[in-house]
Enzyme design. Structure first.
Site, PDB file in Angstrom:
ATOM      1  N   HIS A  25       0.821  -1.219   0.000  1.00  0.00           N
ATOM      2  CA  HIS A  25       0.000   0.000   0.000  1.00  0.00           C
ATOM      3  C   HIS A  25       0.855   1.270   0.000  1.00  0.00           C
ATOM      4  CE1 HIS A  25      -3.943  -1.820   0.112  1.00  0.00           C
ATOM      5  NE2 HIS A  25      -3.395  -2.765   0.850  1.00  0.00           N
ATOM      6  N   THR A  26       2.004   1.168  -0.609  1.00  0.00           N
ATOM      7  CA  THR A  26       2.891   2.327  -0.728  1.00  0.00           C
ATOM      8  C   THR A  26       2.929   2.839  -2.170  1.00  0.00           C
ATOM      9  OG1 THR A  26       4.650   0.727  -1.081  1.00  0.00           O
ATOM     10  CG2 THR A  26       4.461   1.632   1.140  1.00  0.00           C
ATOM     11  N   GLY A 111      -8.331 -14.106  -7.470  1.00  0.00           N
ATOM     12  CA  GLY A 111      -8.785 -13.509  -6.210  1.00  0.00           C
ATOM     13  C   GLY A 111      -7.872 -13.841  -5.049  1.00  0.00           C
ATOM     14  N   GLY A 113      -4.832 -12.343  -4.544  1.00  0.00           N
ATOM     15  CA  GLY A 113      -3.879 -11.269  -4.273  1.00  0.00           C
ATOM     16  C   GLY A 113      -2.539 -11.508  -4.955  1.00  0.00           C
ATOM     17  N   LEU A 114      -2.557 -12.305  -6.039  1.00  0.00           N
ATOM     18  CA  LEU A 114      -1.308 -12.578  -6.775  1.00  0.00           C
ATOM     19  C   LEU A 114      -1.319 -11.902  -8.146  1.00  0.00           C
ATOM     20  CD1 LEU A 114      -0.826 -16.367  -5.886  1.00  0.00           C
ATOM     21  CD2 LEU A 114       0.221 -14.382  -4.779  1.00  0.00           C
ATOM     22  N   SER A 117      -5.218 -10.021 -12.392  1.00  0.00           N
ATOM     23  CA  SER A 117      -5.700  -8.962 -13.288  1.00  0.00           C
ATOM     24  C   SER A 117      -4.552  -8.350 -14.085  1.00  0.00           C
ATOM     25  CB  SER A 117      -6.368  -7.829 -12.512  1.00  0.00           C
ATOM     26  OG  SER A 117      -7.057  -8.293 -11.415  1.00  0.00           O
ATOM     27  N   ASP A 161       1.692  -3.818  -9.518  1.00  0.00           N
ATOM     28  CA  ASP A 161       1.448  -5.120 -10.133  1.00  0.00           C
ATOM     29  C   ASP A 161       1.768  -5.098 -11.626  1.00  0.00           C
ATOM     30  OD1 ASP A 161       0.525  -5.559  -7.607  1.00  0.00           O
ATOM     31  OD2 ASP A 161      -1.594  -5.579  -8.142  1.00  0.00           O
TER      32      ASP A 161
HETATM   33  C1  GLA Z   1      -3.034  -4.397  -4.927  1.00  0.00           C
HETATM   34  C2  GLA Z   1      -2.871  -3.259  -5.911  1.00  0.00           C
HETATM   35  C3  GLA Z   1      -1.462  -2.706  -5.873  1.00  0.00           C
HETATM   36  C4  GLA Z   1      -1.008  -2.403  -4.448  1.00  0.00           C
HETATM   37  C5  GLA Z   1      -1.305  -3.569  -3.520  1.00  0.00           C
HETATM   38  C6  GLA Z   1      -1.026  -3.241  -2.086  1.00  0.00           C
HETATM   39  O1  GLA Z   1      -2.270  -5.492  -5.342  1.00  0.00           O
HETATM   40  O2  GLA Z   1      -3.167  -3.674  -7.225  1.00  0.00           O
HETATM   41  O3  GLA Z   1      -1.369  -1.575  -6.697  1.00  0.00           O
HETATM   42  O4  GLA Z   1      -1.586  -1.208  -3.981  1.00  0.00           O
HETATM   43  O5  GLA Z   1      -2.659  -3.987  -3.627  1.00  0.00           O
HETATM   44  O6  GLA Z   1       0.331  -3.049  -1.893  1.00  0.00           O
END
Ligand code: GLA
Length: 383
Positions: A25-26, A111, A113-114, A117, A161
């Site tokens: 989240h940076t 879904g 978190g990898l 998308s 990402d």
């Molecule tokens: C998701 C978002 C990224 C990033 C992370 C958290 O993966 O797509 O842009 O903000 O959450 O670090």
């Protein structure tokens, strides 16, 4: 529905998934991230299409999107929004691809978190660029795919990402400065790190960035950042900010904005320290930074959940695990763990057992190497 497309001139593009080692989240306030690309892939095959049609179809996902440009203006709330969003951004740049058929397949867990998308977006972008006879730099591709997701899909993600999926290098983490997109490739196997594997554990708790929590956390960051900028006019974003500066403004912002910013600013510091630890091959230090990051995500950013906290806490009791944390957008998804090679099998079995007993769910475990970003795989010319 027309399926009578000819398939002359096929080309195949492949984009990986990613795990973020540190820096969460940076990436939407000018900070630092440290992801790797992992060997789970989306493959996009592109072939010539009929007349003025575009067709987006998949072996992996149900439903197609097809038609002329006019027919592809609306979001369908389906997987095809990702490649269609990419097409929209390319058209905005004046690129109008000849008709094509796109086939999407792959094995990226969804879904989780990898970055499934980003993987679809980047592979599609390379494919459509190829079909259009155009090229773009890695940074241009990543930014275009981020815009596709922000604007067409309406998911407020940052740049991490799409960037790592495009530009990653085998054996390295990508230390990205998300304000100016400069980056440094840092080896992940120096010194004691050569004895470790990167292991992701999927809680199977699914969460979408478009769902709202991500956006509300992002708003908190932006509110706090604005207060800091007003107080310290030279400050561009949280990537420049120090915790002392945040303390001086603490009473001028809501409590939640303060906590979100405290996570982000401290996390930026951890990424810089993690770079040193990677270069020095200091696995112990890297593991400590991961745990600190997890605590900060849990308590200050408040983006963890019971299942993820359980996976992290359990991991740290297991032999050979030197670090564990929530990775990705949060509220579910995966943890990332650093585990000694010889302990990976027992680690995997034990964490699966413990999670199954506690939540009655069998988690998935992925043992990962750092791989290259997106590539063109093959070009077939058919008569
Ligand atoms: C998701 C978002 C990224 C990033 C992370 C958290 O993966 O797509 O842009 O903000 O959450 O670090």
């Amino acid at each position: 529905m027309s399926t009578s497309f000819s398939t002359q001139h096929e080309s195949v593009f492949r984009a990986p998934a990613r795990v973020n080692l540190l820096g969460e989240h940076t990436d939407y306030s000018g900070g630092y991230v440290l992801p790797i690309a992992i060997p789970y892939y989306t493959e996009v095959k592109i072939a010539d299409g009929d007349s003025r049609h575009y067709l987006f179809r998949s072996h992996q996902f149900a439903g197609v999107a097809e038609g002329g440009w006019k027919d592809l203006q609306e979001r369908r709330h389906a997987w095809s929004d990702y490649p269609v969003g990419v097409l929209h951004e390319l058209v905005k740049l004046g690129i109008s691809p000849p008709p094509f058929v796109i086939d999407v397949s792959g094995n990226v867990p969804l879904g989780a978190g990898l970055s499934s998308s980003a993987s679809i977006e980047v592979a599609s972008c390379l494919a459509i660029l190829h079909r259009s006879g155009k090229t773009m730099t890695d940074a241009e591709i990543a930014l275009l795919c981020q815009r596709a997701e922000n604007i067409f899909v309406q998911s407020p993600c940052g740049i991490m990402d799409q960037f790592v999926v495009t530009a990653a290098k085998e054996g390295h983490a990508l230390l990205l400065q998300t304000r100016d997109l400069t980056y440094d490739l840092v080896p992940v196997t120096s010194g004691a790190l050569a004895e470790l594997r990167i292991v992701a554990c999927n809680s199977l708790v699914k969460h979408s960035i478009a769902a709202g929590d991500y956006g509300s956390r992002r708003k908190g960051v932006e509110t706090g950042q604005q207060v800091l900028r007003e107080r310290f006019p030279g400050l561009r974003d949280l990537g420049d900010a120090a915790l002392e500066q945040l303390e001086q403004c603490a009473d001028q912002m809501p409590e939640d904005a303060y906590k979100r910013c405290r996570h982000v600013i401290s996390e930026n510091g951890r990424v810089m320290a993690a770079r040193e630890a990677l270069l020095a091959g200091d696995a112990k230090r890297f593991g400590e930074l991961m745990l600190d990051s997890h605590v900060s995500q849990r308590d200050d950013f408040e983006c963890s959940c019971e299942e993820i906290d359980f996976l992290v806490e359990t991991a740290m009791t297991l032999q050979g695990c030197v670090g564990a944390r929530l990775t990705g957008g949060g509220f579910g998804g995966c943890t990332v763990n650093l585990v000694r090679k010889e302990d990976v099998d027992t680690f995997t079995a034990s964490i699966k057992d413990a999670y199954q007993q506690r939540f009655d769910i069998q988690p998935e475990v992925y043992v990962c190497d750092a791989v290259d970003g997106a590539v063109k795989l093959a070009a077939k010319e058919r008569a």
